[in-house]
Design a protein around this motif. Structure first.
Motif, short mmCIF file in Angstrom:
data_model
loop_
_atom_site.label_atom_id
_atom_site.label_comp_id
_atom_site.label_asym_id
_atom_site.label_seq_id
_atom_site.Cartn_x
_atom_site.Cartn_y
_atom_site.Cartn_z
N THR A 41 -2.95 -1.67 10.88
CA THR A 41 -2.86 -0.28 10.46
C THR A 41 -2.65 0.61 11.69
OG1 THR A 41 -5.26 0.04 10.61
CG2 THR A 41 -4.37 -0.68 8.49
N ARG A 92 -2.96 3.90 7.96
CA ARG A 92 -1.87 3.53 7.05
C ARG A 92 -1.36 2.14 7.39
NH1 ARG A 92 1.17 9.15 8.27
NH2 ARG A 92 0.80 8.23 10.33
N ASP A 93 -1.02 1.38 6.35
CA ASP A 93 -0.57 0.00 6.53
C ASP A 93 0.79 -0.01 7.22
OD1 ASP A 93 -0.90 -2.90 5.88
OD2 ASP A 93 0.96 -2.52 4.78
N TYR A 125 0.85 -1.19 0.00
CA TYR A 125 0.00 0.00 0.00
C TYR A 125 0.88 1.24 0.00
CZ TYR A 125 -3.63 -3.29 1.55
OH TYR A 125 -4.50 -4.36 1.64
N SER A 171 3.68 -1.63 5.09
CA SER A 171 4.15 -0.73 4.03
C SER A 171 5.05 0.36 4.61
CB SER A 171 2.97 -0.10 3.31
OG SER A 171 2.15 -1.09 2.71
N PRO A 188 -3.92 -7.01 12.78
CA PRO A 188 -3.33 -7.81 11.69
C PRO A 188 -4.35 -8.76 11.08
CG PRO A 188 -1.82 -7.71 13.55
CD PRO A 188 -3.11 -7.09 14.01
N ALA A 240 -5.63 -8.80 4.86
CA ALA A 240 -5.51 -7.58 4.07
C ALA A 240 -4.35 -6.72 4.55
CB ALA A 240 -6.81 -6.79 4.13
N HIS A 241 -4.16 -6.66 5.85
CA HIS A 241 -3.05 -5.89 6.43
C HIS A 241 -2.31 -6.81 7.40
CE1 HIS A 241 -4.74 -2.11 4.84
NE2 HIS A 241 -5.93 -2.57 5.23
N TRP A 242 -1.20 -7.35 6.94
CA TRP A 242 -0.50 -8.38 7.70
C TRP A 242 -0.03 -7.88 9.06
CZ3 TRP A 242 3.11 -11.24 3.69
CH2 TRP A 242 2.29 -11.89 2.76
N ASP A 281 -9.97 3.08 8.13
CA ASP A 281 -9.25 1.84 8.42
C ASP A 281 -8.32 1.99 9.62
OD1 ASP A 281 -10.49 0.67 6.26
OD2 ASP A 281 -8.84 1.08 4.87
#
Length: 320
Positions: free
Chosen positions: A101, A106-107, A79, A110, A93, A96-98, A88
């Motif tokens: 956020t 924000r991820d 992302y 990333s 975890p 979609a977002h390991w 979000d």
């Protein structure tokens, strides 16, 4: 019967006066690309050789992987690390977002990948610059009169009297929050240690028998220092630099945590830890994953420096 051992290349220069043909000046082999490449490849072969321990190999692989991630991390980010998605915010975890956020949506993964270059590459650059400055000043101190040498050492003592964190924090705060000010502050805080180390080694080497022999044969001190004494003294510098990367990572993260690093919305790992400290009980992932990244990087580079020290010290290598 007395046997003398001279460094490679010194006997050719000491007998060059017997050869009537002019000889072009030689560049120190360790300064050429071939010399640097040969030294690096030799060191890697030694570290990965049969005598290398499993922990050393793990440290080398992890350190190399961290450097690769620091270089290409933004390309691997799933992302946009700077795109805020309030809807979000603080997601745990998931597939979609390991790594979940943060409070702005924000991820975290990333941002970790994007901030690897800002933290690791900046720490490596700090160590490289401080080592270069320290070696140059140490060479100047050795070649200078004793009064100048003593003055340089007293300046080093003044800088080393304060902890590196306190000194770097004061300088970075005075310069203003930015990555450049942090790098400059850390270089100023770290160069005295390298200067004292290299100066002590060079001072002993410059008083050795082969240097006195070279001086008697008309070879000046500066060429002797650059071509022979300094290359033979670089093993300790390599070990010092590799081990200082670990401390530089922690110091840079600490400065970012205190708010004198790169300004928001930077993805510096220390700033990420500071950002998530308010949610440590409700959204543990915001702080935990950046903290783990700092810990892994510090341990990996520290073990890498220890492996290099063992490899370059024959007495320690025999013990293993």
């Amino acid at each position: 019967m007395t046997l003398t051992t001279d460094p490679p290349g010194l006997d050719e220069e000491s007998t060059s006066s017997d050869d009537p043909r002019p000889r072009p000046p030689r560049t120190a082999e360790w300064l050429t690309p071939a010399g640097l490449g040969g030294g690096i490849s030799k060191g890697l072969r030694g570290l990965f050789g049969t005598h290398a321990g499993a922990l050393d190999r793990i440290a080398i692989v992890v350190s190399a992987a961290l450097v690769v991630v620091a270089i290409i991390g933004p390309l691997l980010a799933p992302y946009d690390p700077y795109l805020a998605m309030p809807s979000d915010a603080l997601l745990p975890p998931s597939a979609a977002h390991w790594m979940g956020t943060d409070d702005a949506g924000r991820d975290v993964l990333s941002r970790l990948l994007a901030g690897a270059g800002m933290t690791l590459l900046a720490a490596i650059a700090v160590v490289a610059l401080s080592t270069l400055v320290g070696v140059v000043i140490a060479c100047a101190a050795v070649l200078s009169p004793r009064g100048v040498d003593a003055t340089i050492m007293r300046i080093c003592d003044m800088f080393m009297a304060l902890p590196s964190m306190v000194l770097a924090l004061g300088i970075a705060a005075a310069l203003g929050p930015s990555l450049g000010s942090v790098v400059l502050a850390m270089v100023i805080a770290m160069w005295p240690g390298t200067t004292r180390l290299v100066r002590g080694i060079l001072r002993v080497s410059m008083n050795s028998a082969y240097v006195e022999s070279a001086r008697v044969n008309g070879i000046r001190r500066i060429p002797t220092l650059v071509r022979h004494v300094l290359p033979n003294s670089m093993d300790s510098v390599y070990v010092q630099a590799s081990m200082e990367i670990s401390g530089a990572v922690v110091l840079m993260a600490g400065l970012a945590f205190l708010g004198v690093g790169a300004p928001p919305p930077s993805a510096d790992w220390g700033a990420m830890v500071a950002q998530g400290r308010e949610y440590i009980t409700t959204a543990w992932w915001v702080t935990t994953f950046p903290g783990l990244a700092i810990t892994v990087a510090a341990i990996a580079f520290g073990l890498l420096g220890d492996a290099l020290r063992v490899r370059l010290d024959p007495s320690l290598r025999r013990k293993r």
